[in-house]
Design a protein around this motif. Sequence first.
Motif, PDB file in Angstrom:
ATOM      1  N   GLU A 236      -7.092  -5.079  -6.742  1.00 30.74           N
ATOM      2  CA  GLU A 236      -6.703  -6.478  -6.979  1.00 30.74           C
ATOM      3  C   GLU A 236      -7.931  -7.378  -7.071  1.00 30.74           C
ATOM      4  N   CYS A 237      -8.874  -7.161  -6.174  1.00 36.79           N
ATOM      5  CA  CYS A 237     -10.095  -7.958  -6.166  1.00 36.79           C
ATOM      6  C   CYS A 237     -10.897  -7.741  -7.453  1.00 36.79           C
ATOM      7  N   ALA A 238     -11.032  -6.488  -7.867  1.00 38.13           N
ATOM      8  CA  ALA A 238     -11.773  -6.192  -9.098  1.00 38.13           C
ATOM      9  C   ALA A 238     -11.126  -6.878 -10.299  1.00 38.13           C
ATOM     10  N   ALA A 239      -9.821  -6.771 -10.411  1.00 40.88           N
ATOM     11  CA  ALA A 239      -9.116  -7.385 -11.548  1.00 40.88           C
ATOM     12  C   ALA A 239      -9.322  -8.893 -11.565  1.00 40.88           C
ATOM     13  N   LEU A 240      -9.202  -9.510 -10.402  1.00 45.27           N
ATOM     14  CA  LEU A 240      -9.335 -10.962 -10.350  1.00 45.27           C
ATOM     15  C   LEU A 240     -10.783 -11.399 -10.583  1.00 45.27           C
ATOM     16  N   CYS A 241     -11.744 -10.634 -10.071  1.00 44.07           N
ATOM     17  CA  CYS A 241     -13.151 -10.985 -10.290  1.00 44.07           C
ATOM     18  C   CYS A 241     -13.530 -10.901 -11.766  1.00 44.07           C
ATOM     19  N   TYR A 242     -13.043  -9.864 -12.464  1.00 46.79           N
ATOM     20  CA  TYR A 242     -13.298  -9.790 -13.909  1.00 46.79           C
ATOM     21  C   TYR A 242     -12.697 -11.001 -14.618  1.00 46.79           C
ATOM     22  N   THR A 243     -11.481 -11.341 -14.265  1.00 47.46           N
ATOM     23  CA  THR A 243     -10.808 -12.485 -14.883  1.00 47.46           C
ATOM     24  C   THR A 243     -11.544 -13.783 -14.569  1.00 47.46           C
ATOM     25  N   THR A 244     -11.979 -13.936 -13.336  1.00 43.54           N
ATOM     26  CA  THR A 244     -12.693 -15.149 -12.925  1.00 43.54           C
ATOM     27  C   THR A 244     -13.980 -15.307 -13.728  1.00 43.54           C
ATOM     28  N   ALA A 245     -14.724 -14.226 -13.887  1.00 46.36           N
ATOM     29  CA  ALA A 245     -15.960 -14.272 -14.674  1.00 46.36           C
ATOM     30  C   ALA A 245     -15.651 -14.657 -16.121  1.00 46.36           C
ATOM     31  N   GLN A 246     -14.589 -14.110 -16.659  1.00 41.20           N
ATOM     32  CA  GLN A 246     -14.223 -14.415 -18.038  1.00 41.20           C
ATOM     33  C   GLN A 246     -13.829 -15.885 -18.203  1.00 41.20           C
TER      34      GLN A 246
ATOM     35  N   SER B  63     -16.854 -18.023 -18.124  1.00 41.13           N
ATOM     36  CA  SER B  63     -17.696 -17.893 -19.315  1.00 41.13           C
ATOM     37  C   SER B  63     -17.177 -18.712 -20.494  1.00 41.13           C
ATOM     38  N   ILE B  64     -15.893 -19.044 -20.470  1.00 41.65           N
ATOM     39  CA  ILE B  64     -15.344 -19.892 -21.543  1.00 41.65           C
ATOM     40  C   ILE B  64     -15.099 -21.326 -21.074  1.00 41.65           C
ATOM     41  N   ASP B  65     -15.562 -21.637 -19.857  1.00 45.34           N
ATOM     42  CA  ASP B  65     -15.363 -22.959 -19.270  1.00 45.34           C
ATOM     43  C   ASP B  65     -13.883 -23.346 -19.300  1.00 45.34           C
ATOM     44  N   GLY B  66     -13.055 -22.413 -18.850  1.00 49.10           N
ATOM     45  CA  GLY B  66     -11.613 -22.633 -18.848  1.00 49.10           C
ATOM     46  C   GLY B  66     -11.197 -23.786 -17.955  1.00 49.10           C
ATOM     47  N   LYS B  67     -10.056 -24.327 -18.242  1.00 48.00           N
ATOM     48  CA  LYS B  67      -9.535 -25.475 -17.494  1.00 48.00           C
ATOM     49  C   LYS B  67      -9.113 -25.101 -16.073  1.00 48.00           C
ATOM     50  N   THR B  68      -8.931 -23.809 -15.800  1.00 44.54           N
ATOM     51  CA  THR B  68      -8.469 -23.366 -14.486  1.00 44.54           C
ATOM     52  C   THR B  68      -9.594 -22.822 -13.610  1.00 44.54           C
ATOM     53  N   VAL B  69     -10.846 -23.124 -13.951  1.00 44.99           N
ATOM     54  CA  VAL B  69     -11.986 -22.553 -13.230  1.00 44.99           C
ATOM     55  C   VAL B  69     -11.880 -22.788 -11.725  1.00 44.99           C
ATOM     56  N   LYS B  70     -11.661 -24.004 -11.314  1.00 45.23           N
ATOM     57  CA  LYS B  70     -11.611 -24.292  -9.875  1.00 45.23           C
ATOM     58  C   LYS B  70     -10.467 -23.541  -9.195  1.00 45.23           C
ATOM     59  N   ASP B  71      -9.315 -23.509  -9.840  1.00 46.86           N
ATOM     60  CA  ASP B  71      -8.167 -22.815  -9.259  1.00 46.86           C
ATOM     61  C   ASP B  71      -8.413 -21.319  -9.149  1.00 46.86           C
ATOM     62  N   ILE B  72      -8.915 -20.722 -10.217  1.00 42.29           N
ATOM     63  CA  ILE B  72      -9.124 -19.277 -10.196  1.00 42.29           C
ATOM     64  C   ILE B  72     -10.265 -18.906  -9.259  1.00 42.29           C
ATOM     65  N   CYS B  73     -11.272 -19.748  -9.153  1.00 45.43           N
ATOM     66  CA  CYS B  73     -12.358 -19.475  -8.204  1.00 45.43           C
ATOM     67  C   CYS B  73     -11.858 -19.569  -6.766  1.00 45.43           C
ATOM     68  N   ARG B  74     -10.964 -20.501  -6.502  1.00 42.44           N
ATOM     69  CA  ARG B  74     -10.384 -20.617  -5.161  1.00 42.44           C
ATOM     70  C   ARG B  74      -9.591 -19.348  -4.830  1.00 42.44           C
ATOM     71  N   LEU B  75      -8.771 -18.914  -5.775  1.00 41.15           N
ATOM     72  CA  LEU B  75      -7.968 -17.711  -5.595  1.00 41.15           C
ATOM     73  C   LEU B  75      -8.860 -16.473  -5.451  1.00 41.15           C
TER      74      LEU B  75
ATOM     75  N   ASN C  78     -24.590 -17.720 -11.684  1.00 43.11           N
ATOM     76  CA  ASN C  78     -24.640 -17.007 -10.398  1.00 43.11           C
ATOM     77  C   ASN C  78     -23.277 -16.474 -10.009  1.00 43.11           C
ATOM     78  N   CYS C  79     -22.254 -17.300 -10.176  1.00 46.56           N
ATOM     79  CA  CYS C  79     -20.914 -16.876  -9.801  1.00 46.56           C
ATOM     80  C   CYS C  79     -20.394 -15.790 -10.748  1.00 46.56           C
ATOM     81  N   ILE C  80     -20.659 -15.927 -12.024  1.00 48.65           N
ATOM     82  CA  ILE C  80     -20.252 -14.894 -12.980  1.00 48.65           C
ATOM     83  C   ILE C  80     -20.906 -13.563 -12.618  1.00 48.65           C
TER      84      ILE C  80
END
Length: 110
Positions: free
Chosen positions: A46-56, A59-71, A9-11
């Motif tokens: 800025e929002c578009a760039a960060l949203c693409y990065t957040t989705a990416q 999708s790889i279950d990165g270690k920074t998911v919570k931090d990047i989602c907060r940002l 859903n978030c992606i």
Amino acid sequence: MENYQDYKNCIDICLQCASICNYCASACTQEKDVSMMAECIRLDMECAALCYTTAQVMSIDGKTVKDICRLSGDICERCSVECAKHQNEHCRQCAAICQRCAEECRKMAA
């Protein structure tokens, strides 16, 4: 590792938000007083760039998911507030999707 379905859903909303933000930024450049739209355009990009990065990262279950989602939630909120200041349809659409994305990202950050 989180299941992809936990992030889906978030992606999806992040990708949708990024797309609408790009559209809004482009449409803002066609407004009569482009200088008045400068902050909206900057936040859209800025929002578009960060949203693409957040989705990416999700999708790889990165270690920074919570931090990047907060940002991402924070920048989506700022973009929503800025777009809501303008009366054109593309900004209204962008404000709405950014608000939804902020809420979804904040759920993932919790």
